[in-house]
Design an enzyme around this catalytic site. Structure first.
Site, PDB file in Angstrom:
ATOM      1  N   LYS A 157       0.738  -1.440  -0.259  1.00  0.00           N
ATOM      2  CA  LYS A 157       0.055  -0.363  -0.004  1.00  0.00           C
ATOM      3  C   LYS A 157       0.787   1.155  -0.069  1.00  0.00           C
ATOM      4  CE  LYS A 157      -3.305  -0.480   2.638  1.00  0.00           C
ATOM      5  NZ  LYS A 157      -4.858  -0.754   2.664  1.00  0.00           N
ATOM      6  N   ARG A 216      -2.808   3.195   8.166  1.00  0.00           N
ATOM      7  CA  ARG A 216      -3.532   1.421   7.886  1.00  0.00           C
ATOM      8  C   ARG A 216      -2.669   1.200   8.350  1.00  0.00           C
ATOM      9  NH1 ARG A 216      -6.404   4.910   4.191  1.00  0.00           N
ATOM     10  NH2 ARG A 216      -8.124   5.025   3.854  1.00  0.00           N
ATOM     11  N   GLY A 232      -6.562 -10.250   8.522  1.00  0.00           N
ATOM     12  CA  GLY A 232      -6.161 -10.599   9.533  1.00  0.00           C
ATOM     13  C   GLY A 232      -5.077  -9.807   9.993  1.00  0.00           C
ATOM     14  N   MET A 257      -4.654  -5.875  11.521  1.00  0.00           N
ATOM     15  CA  MET A 257      -5.270  -4.498  11.978  1.00  0.00           C
ATOM     16  C   MET A 257      -6.087  -3.670  10.415  1.00  0.00           C
ATOM     17  SD  MET A 257      -4.840  -0.672  14.123  1.00  0.00           S
ATOM     18  CE  MET A 257      -5.234  -0.217  12.978  1.00  0.00           C
ATOM     19  N   ARG A 295      -3.560  -1.453  -6.585  1.00  0.00           N
ATOM     20  CA  ARG A 295      -2.590  -2.463  -5.921  1.00  0.00           C
ATOM     21  C   ARG A 295      -3.173  -3.250  -7.533  1.00  0.00           C
ATOM     22  NH1 ARG A 295      -5.630  -5.018  -1.319  1.00  0.00           N
ATOM     23  NH2 ARG A 295      -7.870  -4.943  -2.010  1.00  0.00           N
ATOM     24  N   HIS A 327      -6.073 -45.646  -4.926  1.00  0.00           N
ATOM     25  CA  HIS A 327      -6.729 -46.117  -6.486  1.00  0.00           C
ATOM     26  C   HIS A 327      -8.199 -45.236  -6.589  1.00  0.00           C
ATOM     27  CE1 HIS A 327     -10.283 -47.896  -7.913  1.00  0.00           C
ATOM     28  NE2 HIS A 327      -9.373 -48.432  -8.772  1.00  0.00           N
ATOM     29  N   SER A 377      11.858 -44.345 -17.086  1.00  0.00           N
ATOM     30  CA  SER A 377      10.970 -43.558 -16.753  1.00  0.00           C
ATOM     31  C   SER A 377      10.938 -43.659 -15.424  1.00  0.00           C
ATOM     32  CB  SER A 377       9.658 -43.442 -17.473  1.00  0.00           C
ATOM     33  OG  SER A 377       8.690 -43.068 -16.896  1.00  0.00           O
ATOM     34  N   CYS A 406       6.760 -40.217 -14.662  1.00  0.00           N
ATOM     35  CA  CYS A 406       5.464 -40.912 -14.735  1.00  0.00           C
ATOM     36  C   CYS A 406       4.561 -40.554 -13.199  1.00  0.00           C
ATOM     37  CB  CYS A 406       4.938 -41.876 -15.887  1.00  0.00           C
ATOM     38  SG  CYS A 406       6.229 -43.318 -15.090  1.00  0.00           S
ATOM     39  N   TYR A 409      10.896 -35.065 -21.034  1.00  0.00           N
ATOM     40  CA  TYR A 409       9.681 -35.181 -20.855  1.00  0.00           C
ATOM     41  C   TYR A 409       8.864 -35.663 -19.751  1.00  0.00           C
ATOM     42  CZ  TYR A 409       9.101 -40.076 -21.206  1.00  0.00           C
ATOM     43  OH  TYR A 409       9.107 -41.100 -20.707  1.00  0.00           O
TER      44      TYR A 409
HETATM   45  C1  PEP Z   1       5.142 -44.653 -10.156  1.00  0.00           C
HETATM   46  O1  PEP Z   1       5.649 -45.380  -8.923  1.00  0.00           O
HETATM   47  O2  PEP Z   1       5.637 -43.416 -10.123  1.00  0.00           O
HETATM   48  C2  PEP Z   1       4.698 -44.994 -11.666  1.00  0.00           C
HETATM   49  C3  PEP Z   1       4.066 -44.123 -12.089  1.00  0.00           C
HETATM   50  O3  PEP Z   1       3.617 -45.808 -11.348  1.00  0.00           O
HETATM   51  P1  PEP Z   1       2.930 -46.655 -10.340  1.00  0.00           P
HETATM   52  O4  PEP Z   1       1.998 -45.215  -9.574  1.00  0.00           O
HETATM   53  O5  PEP Z   1       1.158 -47.371 -11.604  1.00  0.00           O
HETATM   54  O6  PEP Z   1       3.010 -47.837  -9.443  1.00  0.00           O
END
Ligand code: PEP
Ligand code: MG
Length: 957
Positions: free
Chosen positions: A91, A161, A170, A172, A417, A533, A842, A909, A929
């Site tokens: 401010k 202020r 939070g 004053m 701002r 899952h 991977s 992954c 990647y």
């Molecule tokens: C992992 O373990 O990071 C992975 C991609 O395989 P999963 O989650 O299927 O065990």
């Protein structure tokens, strides 16, 4: 719980508090009131050249070594500037900047954050030189306004202020009209010629000051006011006369004296130091401390205090107060947007007693309001505002959120701002600012919080709606959904078929719940982590999911779920917010996702800057299509066990798992082969030549074993065997620790015919897909969970020989690579060896995190929250990659692998592939990647671009 899916992970967006915009009703805040008369010197006409603010902040320390504890502003000059945000707070820095730009800012001064730091380092005392500097600054402001602080004839009144570097609820609240006492109020009455206004201002001051400085709460005054109004037969505050307010001020002061044991302070200097002390003290109040913890704001930053001459928006019909945004903060439309109230001050607006009026005629027509817009009611002030907002936006090169007051026709700017905005508005604004040449495309890309894109991809709860939060779990899959509670997947499917919307509530889910998860609007589980899952499957489906919500007790038998004393039963409606992990009572209003043209434009710019490839974790045709739609450049992980979740297939998988000899296993595999092949053909066709990494079966056995007697009998029938014998076999296969058990490549080592069947399905499908599309599949076959080169080599041998057979049988040549997941610490360390035969890596950072920490990915939810709350971990390492430990192993794996095989293709992954901070890490260490769940592809694309542009991306946990 489920690993099959359990594995996934990822990140959710913490779209922390959806940074929304001030809702319409909450509009103009803050202060406005003011000088009884305009300042002695008129404020300079607007604007010097709109220089552009680029470089933020210089460290506080240099400036304060000089012992400078006060920074003045006003009259077209300031000792501070926008770049001193760390020292002056947002401010204060922007008030200084506006003054420097020549905008009409009521004069004042900022006591910097360095004083706050000093205050706490010196037993809540001030630097000795502060007092004299404040006195001098008050004199300076007095000169500019033609008034004097504490003067009985022509008193200077000020607002006080707080204002830190980051805006922080939070702290004053504002105190307005400071300097009023029994004498100066008379002077104010005389100067304004309006006794009612003067005493109304005084009573507001007493109320605010008592509340925020003396700790005597606001509601006491409300009670006194209500009693008074009742006694007089008044209904509205506006019914009170000047004499009534005089009477009330007396009652207010009596109440303060009675309750606090001290008279309300009459000395303006004592009032001012009281307010300054209250601002600094509020830095450590519980609300502020909690907010800082939640938003990673260091305690060392401190707050600044802004003291500013009052201007009054409540001096009659030519006065007003308002808030304006230079662009629409909800849609991003480039039009001045805001509201104002004639003859009002901040609290009136917040109190919502009167409906604010539109600023522009355009907005008034759109809203259909019959109340005059500012454009019509105050054309001169509106013209000025238009000039200033254009200037400010150009100067700051961003959409601004401004507060202003019009005092007897004269416009005063009280604040500017960067405006908060929805994700949709942020995109549009960034793209349009770049197209207007105000910012570069790189800046536009850097300005969007990748995690906020969730708002555009999933429905979100209307930010204006009140939330009745009944429990909080993990933000396992973003988006929000409302529906009737159901406790079984069959019930979910049944109700959905009847057109009802349901939320599937389970202690945990397993492959048998897939149909229920499909049917449900969202999924809530009381157990399981970010890679459970439920979490993995929901993310793949793009459905909201809250997992690991341990405070909820589910009773399937009774059809109830309870949290403390609250109980909900089947059919009751709840809402889950999978972006925040919240479970809410009732149905919530939703905002539907909308992908605008700007989304595509910005993503295109992001793609031009990023180096990392973005692939997707996809197991179904639906996943693959979503991946393509969001710009995925291939499949980085197809978890083949997910292809067996359907009811009919699970039965066959169970036959295979429970077979006691190779012959019966081969019989089951023969049934699975055509199903697998058909799945792969479809997937390869959709991906049309893009790379597809197919991982061999990695089932946590416990997820596939039959659980109930009915399931055992069903499989026994199919296998033509005795159910008791089958039950024994299932018991033999049960494991104490399935996530570290008979899974991954271990299965293919023990039963190579499984790998052979899968390899055959993959290669035959590749031949078929190529025939159909004319494009060769970018085929990568991946072996899971290896710890040794020998494991890999054995399975690779089977894959290669199967490929040879298929090529021979079909007469077609197939190009493919065989590589491996690196997801065990040993595999990272042995990467040099493994890369001798593995053609790509991977990193499975889900399992790698689990095995590096020794924390079960499925059970982590019960204690990781405590670790984060106690600061032992900054963030759940299953959400954002642990750079120091897990990350170090990844680095070792990459370096050793590439030493053996230069140019080795490496990706990740694990769920981290969709977490912006983890994506940045992957970029930094030179991966090729990241692969993430389909709905996170845009987030990963943007995060990868920001990483390439060098933007530090904080994880949004
Ligand atoms: C992992 O373990 O990071 C992975 C991609 O395989 P999963 O989650 O299927 O065990
Ligand atoms: Mg794994």
């Amino acid at each position: 719980m489920a690993k099959a899916a359990s594995k996934l992970k990822k990140t959710v967006a913490k779209s922390k508090s959806s940074s929304l915009v001030r809702a319409k009703a909450a509009a103009p805040v803050a202060a406005r009131k003011a000088l009884t008369k305009s300042p002695a010197k008129p404020a300079p006409k607007a604007a010097k050249k709109p220089a552009v603010v680029k470089s933020p902040a210089k460290p506080a320390a240099d400036v304060t070594k000089s012992g400078k504890w006060v920074f003045t502003f006003g009259d077209g000059k300031a000792e501070g500037k926008a770049g001193l945000r760390d020292l002056l707070g947002g401010k204060g820095a922007n008030l200084a900047e506006m003054a420097n730009l020549g905008l009409p800012v009521p004069p004042g001064f900022t006591i910097p954050t360095s004083v706050c730091t000093y205050f706490y380092a010196h037993d809540k005392s001030y630097p000795p030189a502060l007092k004299a500097q404040v006195e001098k600054a008050l004199d300076h402001v007095g000169k500019l306004t033609g008034k004097a602080f504490g003067d009985a004839k022509n008193p200077l009144l000020v607002s006080v202020r707080s204002g830190g570097r980051a805006s922080m609820p939070g702290m004053m609240d504002t105190v307005l009209n400071l300097g009023l006492n029994d004498k100066t109020v008379e002077a104010l009455a005389e100067l304004s010629g309006d006794r009612r206004f003067a005493y109304d201002s005084y009573r507001r001051f007493i109320t605010m000051y008592s509340d925020v400085v003396l700790g005597f709460e606001h509601h006491h005054f409300e009670d006194i006011l209500d009693t008074f109004k009742d006694s007089q037969g008044y209904t509205l505050d506006t019914d009170l006369t000047g004499d009534d307010w005089v009477d009330l001020v007396g009652r207010y002061k009596d109440a303060v004296a009675r309750e606090t044991g001290k008279d309300f302070p009459q000395d303006p200097h004592a009032q001012l130091w009281g307010a300054i002390g209250a601002v600094f003290s509020s830095w450590m109040n519980a609300r502020a401390v909690t907010y800082r913890r939640l938003h990673d704001i260091p305690e060392s930053w401190g707050t600044a205090v802004n003291v500013q001459a009052m201007v009054f928006g409540n001096m009659g019909e030519t006065s007003a107060t308002g808030v304006a945004f230079t662009r629409n903060p909800s849609t991003g439309e480039s039009k001045l947007y805001g509201e104002f109230l004639i003859n009002a001050q901040g609290e009136d607006v917040v109190a919502g007693i009167r409906t604010p009026q539109d600023i522009t005629e355009f907005a008034r027509k759109e809203s259909g309001s019959d109340k005059a817009s500012m454009e019509v009611a105050m054309p001169e002030a509106f013209k000025e505002l238009t000039k200033f907002y254009t200037l400010l936006e150009k100067h700051y090169r961003d959409m601004q959120d401004m507060e202003f007051t019009v005092e007897q026709g004269k416009l005063w700017m009280l604040q500017t701002r960067g405006g908060k905005r929805t994700a949709k508005a942020a995109l549009r604004i960034a793209v349009e600012l770049a197209n207007e040449g105000l910012i570069s495309k790189k800046e536009a890309v850097s300005r969007i919080d990748p995690a906020s894109l969730d708002q555009l991809l999933h429905p979100t709860i209307d930010p204006g709606a009140r939330r009745d939060i009944i429990a909080t779990g993990l933000p396992a899959s973003p988006g929000a959904a409302s529906g009737e509670i159901v406790f079984s997947s069959d019930e979910a499917a049944k109700l959905q078929a009847d057109g009802r919307k349901v939320i599937l509530v389970r202690i945990e889910t397993s492959p048998e719940d897939i149909h229920g998860m499909h049917a449900a609007e969202g999924i809530l589980t009381t157990r399981g982590g970010m890679t459970s899952h439920a979490a993995v499957v929901a993310r793949g489906m793009g459905k909201p999911c809250v997992s690991g919500c341990g405070s909820i007790r589910v009773d399937y038998g009774r059809g109830t779920m309870s949290i403390g004393t609250r109980t909900f039963k089947t059919g009751d409606v709840i809402t889950i917010d999978g972006s925040l992990g919240q479970v809410l009572a009732g149905r919530m209003p939703m905002i539907e996702p909308a992908m605008s043209g700007e989304f595509g434009t910005l993503m295109g710019w992001a793609d031009s800057f990023r180096r990392l490839g973005i692939r997707v974790n996809a197991d179904t045709p639906e996943d693959a299509r979503t991946a393509i739609k969001f710009g995925g450049e291939g499949i980085g992980l197809c978890r083949t066990e997910h292809m067996f979740f359907e009811e009919t297939r699970i039965r066959t998988v169970r036959e295979m798992i429970l077979s006691e000899d190779e012959q019966s296993r081969r019989a089951a595999l023969a049934k699975l082969l055509p199903m697998q092949r058909a799945d792969f053909v479809e997937l390869f066709e959709i991906m049309k030549g893009l790379p597809v990494t197919v991982r061999l079966l990695d089932p946590p056995l416990h997820e596939f074993l039959p659980h109930t007697q009915a399931e055992i009998e069903e499989v026994a029938r199919a296998m033509n065997t005795d159910p008791r014998r089958l039950a024994d076999r299932a018991r033999d296969l049960a494991e104490f620790n399935p996530m570290l058990g008979f899974r991954g490549c271990r299965l293919a080592i023990a039963y190579p015919e499984i790998a052979e069947m899968q390899a055959r399905a993959i290669f035959e499908a590749a031949v078929e897909a190529e025939k159909r599309t004319g494009k060769a599949v970018g085929l990568e076959v991946m072996v899971p969970l290896i710890a040794t080169k020998a494991e890999f080599d054995l399975i690779k041998g089977r894959i290669d020989s199967t490929a040879q057979s298929v090529m021979k049988e079909t007469g077609r040549k197939l190009a493919y690579q065989v590589g491996t997941m690196i997801e065990l610490p040993r595999a990272c360390l042995m990467a040099g060896e493994i890369a001798k035969t593995a053609e790509f890596f991977s990193f499975g950072t889900n399992d790698l995190t689990q095995t590096t920490y020794g924390i079960s990915r499925d059970d982590a939810a019960s204690f990781l929250g405590t670790y984060v709350a106690k600061g032992i971990l900054e963030i759940d390492p299953f959400i954002s990659v642990d750079r120091d430990g897990v990350g170090e192993l990844v680095k070792i794996g990459v370096a050793r692998g590439r030493k053996t095989r230069p140019g080795l293709k490496v990706g990740i992954c694990g769920e981290h592939g969709g977490d912006p901070a983890s994506v940045a890490f992957c970029h930094e260490i030179g991966l090729d990647y990241v692969s993430c769940s389909p709905y996170r592809v845009p987030i990963a694309r943007l995060a990868a671009a920001q990483a390439a542009l060098g933007k530090a991306v904080a994880s949004q946990a």
